[in-house]
Design an enzyme around this catalytic site. Sequence first.
Site, short mmCIF file in Angstrom:
data_model
loop_
_atom_site.label_atom_id
_atom_site.label_comp_id
_atom_site.label_asym_id
_atom_site.label_seq_id
_atom_site.Cartn_x
_atom_site.Cartn_y
_atom_site.Cartn_z
N PHE A 7 -22.95 -5.17 14.24
CA PHE A 7 -23.86 -4.64 13.24
C PHE A 7 -23.82 -3.12 13.19
CE2 PHE A 7 -25.88 -8.78 13.74
CZ PHE A 7 -26.36 -9.04 12.46
N ASP A 8 -23.87 -2.60 11.98
CA ASP A 8 -24.17 -1.19 11.75
C ASP A 8 -25.67 -1.00 12.01
OD1 ASP A 8 -23.83 1.50 10.73
OD2 ASP A 8 -24.75 0.79 8.88
N LEU A 9 -26.12 0.24 12.11
CA LEU A 9 -27.55 0.50 12.36
C LEU A 9 -28.26 1.02 11.11
CD1 LEU A 9 -29.95 0.68 14.28
CD2 LEU A 9 -29.07 2.88 15.09
N ASP A 10 -27.94 2.25 10.68
CA ASP A 10 -28.62 2.86 9.54
C ASP A 10 -28.33 2.09 8.26
OD1 ASP A 10 -29.42 4.86 11.30
OD2 ASP A 10 -27.74 6.16 10.79
N VAL A 160 -20.97 -6.32 10.09
CA VAL A 160 -22.01 -6.33 9.06
C VAL A 160 -22.47 -4.89 8.85
CG1 VAL A 160 -24.29 -7.19 8.40
CG2 VAL A 160 -22.78 -8.62 9.80
#
Length: 203
Positions: A7-10, A160
């Site tokens: 997963f990406d964060l922002d 993602v």
Amino acid sequence: MKQHIFFDLDGTLTDSAPGILNSLRHAFAGFGLAPSEAILRSYIGPPLRESFARHFSSPADVEKAVKLYREYFSERGLFENAVYPGACEMLRRLSSQARLYLATSKPEVFALRIMDHFGLSPFFTGIHGAELNGPRHDKADVLRHALASHDVPTTDAVMVGDRRHDVEGAHIVGLPCVGVAYGYGGRAELEAADADAVADDMA
């Protein structure tokens, strides 16, 4: 179902725009500048130095801008942030079926603090980000590091994220990418980057 999900964060798990925008305003103010909201929002997602290099031709000015940005972000900006509604439930469900990893181009030291602050860390097998001053800085670099650290086969993993950089980075290392259109890039950007699938909302 893929057994390893990165997963990406922002723009994917948290709405971090307020803190990022305030940090950018602080950085540009150090040069007596006040860019438009549209210019500032274009910084959300890509590596920070890469974005500043579009506006400052001098490497010294780029480094000064990064230093000013981090000056604000490390104390205030990283917590001017909120977890997207539904994200915790999504992570809870997915973590019972697969291993989850964070792969962000945000510096890892900040990502760890944010994930702990919002109680997201327990869902993740690994949390990985860029280095403050090292060679690991873009999404492909971070993904290579994360894949190697956990010995994850690319054939059983997926990325993602919400920006074209997530799609492009994933494809460089051989991963498919699901784009999330509720983030900062939008469906058009994700489709133009050839995202393998696009989700319009958290559900």
